[in-house]
Design a protein around this motif. Structure first.
Motif, PDB file in Angstrom:
ATOM      1  N   LEU A 178       0.819  -1.221   0.000  1.00  0.00           N
ATOM      2  CA  LEU A 178       0.000   0.000   0.000  1.00  0.00           C
ATOM      3  C   LEU A 178       0.854   1.273   0.000  1.00  0.00           C
ATOM      4  O   LEU A 178       0.341   2.366  -0.249  1.00  0.00           O
ATOM      5  CB  LEU A 178      -0.949   0.004   1.201  1.00  0.00           C
ATOM      6  N   VAL A 206       2.871   1.956  -2.235  1.00  0.00           N
ATOM      7  CA  VAL A 206       2.883   2.388  -3.643  1.00  0.00           C
ATOM      8  C   VAL A 206       1.765   3.400  -3.923  1.00  0.00           C
ATOM      9  O   VAL A 206       2.044   4.527  -4.326  1.00  0.00           O
ATOM     10  CB  VAL A 206       2.801   1.163  -4.584  1.00  0.00           C
ATOM     11  N   PRO A 207       0.475   3.054  -3.672  1.00  0.00           N
ATOM     12  CA  PRO A 207      -0.567   4.064  -3.908  1.00  0.00           C
ATOM     13  C   PRO A 207      -0.472   5.243  -2.950  1.00  0.00           C
ATOM     14  O   PRO A 207      -0.806   6.376  -3.336  1.00  0.00           O
ATOM     15  CB  PRO A 207      -1.876   3.288  -3.712  1.00  0.00           C
ATOM     16  N   LEU A 208       0.009   5.005  -1.721  1.00  0.00           N
ATOM     17  CA  LEU A 208       0.113   6.116  -0.760  1.00  0.00           C
ATOM     18  C   LEU A 208       0.986   7.229  -1.324  1.00  0.00           C
ATOM     19  O   LEU A 208       0.596   8.399  -1.334  1.00  0.00           O
ATOM     20  CB  LEU A 208       0.676   5.604   0.572  1.00  0.00           C
ATOM     21  N   LEU A 209       2.178   6.878  -1.828  1.00  0.00           N
ATOM     22  CA  LEU A 209       3.100   7.904  -2.325  1.00  0.00           C
ATOM     23  C   LEU A 209       2.589   8.533  -3.621  1.00  0.00           C
ATOM     24  O   LEU A 209       2.805   9.723  -3.870  1.00  0.00           O
ATOM     25  CB  LEU A 209       4.501   7.314  -2.530  1.00  0.00           C
ATOM     26  N   LEU A 210       1.904   7.745  -4.435  1.00  0.00           N
ATOM     27  CA  LEU A 210       1.338   8.304  -5.663  1.00  0.00           C
ATOM     28  C   LEU A 210       0.258   9.334  -5.323  1.00  0.00           C
ATOM     29  O   LEU A 210       0.208  10.425  -5.905  1.00  0.00           O
ATOM     30  CB  LEU A 210       0.755   7.192  -6.538  1.00  0.00           C
ATOM     31  N   ILE A 211      -0.580   9.002  -4.363  1.00  0.00           N
ATOM     32  CA  ILE A 211      -1.700   9.888  -4.029  1.00  0.00           C
ATOM     33  C   ILE A 211      -1.223  11.093  -3.215  1.00  0.00           C
ATOM     34  O   ILE A 211      -1.731  12.197  -3.358  1.00  0.00           O
ATOM     35  CB  ILE A 211      -2.801   9.083  -3.290  1.00  0.00           C
ATOM     36  N   LEU A 212      -0.178  10.902  -2.409  1.00  0.00           N
ATOM     37  CA  LEU A 212       0.344  12.030  -1.630  1.00  0.00           C
ATOM     38  C   LEU A 212       0.963  13.095  -2.526  1.00  0.00           C
ATOM     39  O   LEU A 212       1.000  14.269  -2.177  1.00  0.00           O
ATOM     40  CB  LEU A 212       1.401  11.551  -0.623  1.00  0.00           C
ATOM     41  N   GLY A 213       1.494  12.712  -3.691  1.00  0.00           N
ATOM     42  CA  GLY A 213       2.142  13.735  -4.511  1.00  0.00           C
ATOM     43  C   GLY A 213       2.832  13.191  -5.738  1.00  0.00           C
ATOM     44  O   GLY A 213       3.889  13.712  -6.123  1.00  0.00           O
ATOM     45  N   LYS A 240       4.557  10.533  -6.349  1.00  0.00           N
ATOM     46  CA  LYS A 240       5.923  10.056  -6.127  1.00  0.00           C
ATOM     47  C   LYS A 240       6.006   8.555  -6.373  1.00  0.00           C
ATOM     48  O   LYS A 240       5.171   7.795  -5.879  1.00  0.00           O
ATOM     49  CB  LYS A 240       6.383  10.346  -4.693  1.00  0.00           C
TER      50      LYS A 240
END
Lengths: 188, 153
Positions: A19, A21-28, A30
């Motif tokens: 998770l 992976v999506p956390l960093l994508l959604i945060l900015g 990344k």
């Protein structure tokens, strides 16, 4: 809350790590990856006019914050979220290791191999200094590590990451089974 | 397409430090997970490379499946970042470094029992001598930068 202190089964730990992976994508926007932080630290501290380190590392600061967090997270987990008991290791491994004087599984790294005292002997120097060098050189040469290639890259169906991951595993199998026994016999 | 190994500048994020706190928090979570998953244990790595335990394969496999499903869902439902940007992921371009570098990192992983993330988590966990391993890894990365033009890619 007792379950937090116990070791987590692989599917719980794997799910939560995935998770990230999506956390960093959604945060900015990344892309998950850690070994780049080593490059940014080189670029920040000792660029030495090397083209590979001449870029605006400050634009990648998020990665250094993330990495600093990993260090803090390790500290928090060990102090507050574990029972302090040794992990249970396969008896075949412990039998093999005991032949090299490694008897305790206390801690996350065997103190016989990785510790300040181990640095005073050839075996510790090879394990820590040569091993670390290979990690830093290899990950950058491969353009990523377990997080950037094996988790982020495979998650995004990148075939170069599959090649890299197979090579990580092949190198690891060869080292652990063929070369490491000789290293473990070095003077200690 | 960005040049391989060039850091991506995909976000228009503000430059203020507080905006980076969320990455610090994400890192803390990830560091905790590394410890709880036991993937930073030297012993777990040795078991993996001797095929004596399913644990590491289970953790990495589950993480990949979770990441894969997450990215499919993000693309399918056009999920945006919290700042409202569309999510973009750069493709990776193959070069021979993936093979040579991958093998070399594999050697180092089996010796130290640590990839770069675990190096930081281990230092945090109190294994201060791992700082020497990290310094050596930095020297390795720096040496790669120095020799890059001469290496096969």
């Amino acid at each position: 809350m007792e379950w937090i202190l116990q070791p987590w089964p692989w599917y719980v730990a794997g799910l939560l790590i995935g998770l990230t992976v999506p956390l960093l994508l959604i945060l900015g926007n990344k892309a998950f990856g850690i070994s780049s932080s080593l490059r940014h630290i080189c670029a920040a501290c000792l660029p030495a006019n090397i083209p590979f380190f001449r870029y605006d590392w400050k634009r990648e600061r998020w990665n250094l914050f993330f990495t600093a967090g990993v260090l803090l997270g390790g500290a928090i987990a060990v102090r507050f979220l574990t029972t302090g008991e040794s992990i249970v290791v396969d008896p075949r491994l412990m039998q093999e290791l005991s032949a090299y004087g490694i008897k305790s599984t206390q801690g996350l790294v065997p103190s016989e191999l990785v510790s300040w005292e181990a640095l005073l002997h050839p075996r510790g120097v090879v394990m820590m200094v040569a091993g670390g060098f290979l990690v830093g050189f290899g990950t950058r040469y491969a353009g990523g590590c377990t997080s950037g290639h094996s988790i982020m890259g495979l998650s995004n169906l990148q075939w170069p990451s599959l090649v890299a991951t197979c090579c990580f595993m092949a190198g690891g199998f060869f080292m652990a089974n063929v070369i490491l026994p000789y290293i473990l016999q070095l003077s200690h | 397409m960005l040049h391989i190994n060039t850091p991506t500048h995909s976000s228009k994020e503000s430059d203020s430090y507080p905006s980076f706190l969320k990455y610090l928090l994400a890192g803390i979570l990830f560091g905790i997970l590394l410890v709880k998953a036991e993937v930073i244990s030297w012993f777990r790595i040795q078991e993996m490379f001797r095929l004596q335990s399913f644990h590491m394969f289970g953790v990495i496999g589950t993480a990949v499946v979770t990441g894969l499903v997450s990215i499919r869902l993000i693309k399918r439902f056009n999920v945006k970042t919290i700042e409202g940007e569309p999510i973009r992921i750069e493709d990776k371009k193959f070069n021979k470094g993936h093979i040579y570098g991958g093998l070399l990192f594999g050697f180092g992983w089996a010796v130290t029992g640590a990839c770069p993330g675990p190096l930081f988590a281990l230092i945090g966990s109190g294994a201060t001598a791992v700082g020497v391993v990290l310094l050596s890894a930095l020297l390795g990365t720096w040496t790669y930068g120095l020799l890059r033009e001469k290496l096969p890619h």
